[in-house]
Design an enzyme around this catalytic site. Structure first.
Site: not given
Length: 232
Positions: A97, A190, A161
């Site tokens: 991430d 996400k 995300k």
């Protein structure tokens, strides 16, 4: 989405159990890994320093290990992010991430942003890992969020995300809808930051989120199990 339409294992596999708070001790990390294994979530998202330990603890459980790159501000040099990515992969991470270069995005320097993401994506592919690009939407305009979606796609990322969970605000349903509408079907969205209840998680699933960063994992899944039991 009604809770009767979805099972606990399905929701569990949408959750990355977050172990990113700076004050966590080794004992906290081990307990977090045990919780993740007990609920059979998608992954733990651990601090880089904890990846090797988490990988050892979760070996054979079916729970993946992820970590963060350029966290939480996205301001590291691309070469540093690439080195972080490679070190994480060597320690056993399967998902990365990464925080995009927030300031460069706001500058309108799209080439720098795309190159930064692509550097991490290229490193991740060497180890067969997924890349989720964190925007930190609290600091971005609608236009900047849309550009971030396009640049993440162009750079070959797998997910976009919403947030790190360390900014003034986190995921919103509106942002999930916006991001889902501006990435191709191959990419997933996400949500992270403030997803602490089952009802909010289900609303975000309806809006297009496929994965969630959460610390309230047990609360969310226990709530769903209780509702399913009551409905049956």
């Amino acid at each position: 989405m009604d809770h009767t339409d979805i099972d606990v294992p399905d929701v569990a596999k949408m959750i990355d159990h977050s172990l990113l708070r700076p004050e966590l001790t080794t004992r906290d990390v081990l307990e977090g890994c045990a919780l993740a294994a007990r609920y059979n979530v998608a992954s733990v998202c651990a601090r880089p320093v904890d990846v090797a330990r988490a990988a050892k603890e979760l070996s054979g459980t079916g729970v993946l290990v992820g970590t963060v790159v350029g966290f939480p501000h996205g301001s590291s040099l691309t070469a540093v992010k690439v080195a972080e990515a490679r070190a994480a992969l060597a320690d056993g991470a399967h998902e990365l991430d990464m925080v995009l270069s927030i300031g460069r995005l706001r500058d309108g320097d799209d080439r720098a942003v795309a190159d930064d993401i692509h550097g991490v994506v290229r490193a991740a592919r060497e180890g067969g890992a997924l890349v989720k690009v964190i925007f930190e939407n609290a600091y971005l305009t609608t236009d900047e969020k849309i550009r971030a979606c396009r640049l993440s796609d162009e750079a070959g990322a797998d997910y976009v995300k919403t947030s790190t969970g360390f900014a003034p605000s986190g995921a919103t349903v509106e942002d999930i809808r916006l991001m889902r509408a501006n990435v191709p079907p191959r990419m997933k969205v996400k949500a992270a930051g403030g997803v602490r209840t089952l009802d909010l998680l289900l609303e975000m699933v309806e809006a297009g989120a496929a994965r969630f960063g959460a610390t309230a994992t047990a609360k969310i899944l226990d709530d769903l199990a209780a509702r399913r039991a009551t409905a049956s």
